[in-house]
Design an enzyme around this catalytic site. Structure first.
Site, PDB file in Angstrom:
ATOM      1  N   ASP A  31     -14.066 -32.487  13.667  1.00  9.96           N
ATOM      2  CA  ASP A  31     -13.794 -32.179  14.861  1.00  9.96           C
ATOM      3  C   ASP A  31     -12.231 -31.921  14.952  1.00  9.96           C
ATOM      4  OD1 ASP A  31     -16.316 -32.789  16.456  1.00  9.96           O
ATOM      5  OD2 ASP A  31     -16.215 -34.306  14.950  1.00  9.96           O
ATOM      6  N   GLU A  33      -9.742 -33.284  13.643  1.00  8.30           N
ATOM      7  CA  GLU A  33      -8.761 -33.422  12.505  1.00  8.30           C
ATOM      8  C   GLU A  33      -8.363 -32.132  12.174  1.00  8.30           C
ATOM      9  OE1 GLU A  33     -12.221 -34.558  12.737  1.00  8.30           O
ATOM     10  OE2 GLU A  33     -12.454 -35.630  10.894  1.00  8.30           O
ATOM     11  N   SER A  56     -26.844 -20.503  16.526  1.00  3.12           N
ATOM     12  CA  SER A  56     -27.024 -19.119  16.475  1.00  3.12           C
ATOM     13  C   SER A  56     -25.660 -18.440  16.488  1.00  3.12           C
ATOM     14  CB  SER A  56     -27.683 -18.654  17.784  1.00  3.12           C
ATOM     15  OG  SER A  56     -27.151 -19.012  18.888  1.00  3.12           O
ATOM     16  N   CYS A  72     -16.927 -32.114   6.045  1.00  3.93           N
ATOM     17  CA  CYS A  72     -16.180 -32.644   6.870  1.00  3.93           C
ATOM     18  C   CYS A  72     -14.951 -33.261   6.258  1.00  3.93           C
ATOM     19  CB  CYS A  72     -16.945 -33.729   7.936  1.00  3.93           C
ATOM     20  SG  CYS A  72     -17.812 -34.963   6.912  1.00  3.93           S
ATOM     21  N   ARG A  78     -21.005 -36.241   8.804  1.00  2.00           N
ATOM     22  CA  ARG A  78     -21.015 -35.081   9.433  1.00  2.00           C
ATOM     23  C   ARG A  78     -21.525 -34.058   8.696  1.00  2.00           C
ATOM     24  NH1 ARG A  78     -15.482 -35.371  12.390  1.00  2.00           N
ATOM     25  NH2 ARG A  78     -15.083 -36.185  10.257  1.00  2.00           N
TER      26      ARG A  78
END
Ligand SMILES: [Zn+2]
Length: 133
Positions: A31, A33, A56, A72, A78
């Site tokens: 995210d 980071e 998509s 991640c 994640r």
């Protein structure tokens, strides 16, 4: 049901040796980071927060790639979660874009950086990947 698209891990060393192939896409699902910790050169950014809504777009962005490598920070939660989510999506939507391998980078970005592999700190989206080749 989705055994054919099971998610497996790839080490940083393996990824580095494969990275010059044009048919690999690296997908960073960290995210915030990403903006302050740097990133793997040439990686795409699809934050885990809101990932499902952008699958998509992601499939369109990786058209022509046969191998997707997710990560991640540590690739414990994640990274594998988003990788499985995309694998399920491809399965359920019967999307066939030629994606054969969905992998997760062992130890994530933190492990990649800690082992001295190339990183990039550009603010470009997408990162143009200069400095890796
Ligand atoms: Zn960059």
């Amino acid at each position: 049901m989705s055994a054919s698209r099971g998610v497996s891990f790839i080490s940083g060393a393996q990824l580095l040796s494969l990275k010059r192939r044009p048919n690999i896409a690296i997908i960073d699902v960290r995210d915030d980071e990403r903006s302050y910790d740097g990133h793997i050169p040439g990686s795409l950014h699809y934050a885990s927060d809101g990932f499902s809504d952008r699958m998509s777009d992601l499939v369109r962005a990786v058209r022509g790639k046969d191998t997707l490598v997710f990560h991640c920070a540590l690739s414990q939660v994640r990274g594998p979660t988003c990788a499985r989510r995309l694998a399920n999506y491809l399965e359920e939507m019967k999307v066939d874009e030629g994606i054969k391998n969905i992998l997760v980078l062992e130890k994530g970005y933190n492990g990649w950086e800690a082992s001295g592999k190339p990183t990039c700190r550009c603010g470009d989206a997408p990162c143009n990947g200069h400095g890796i080749q």
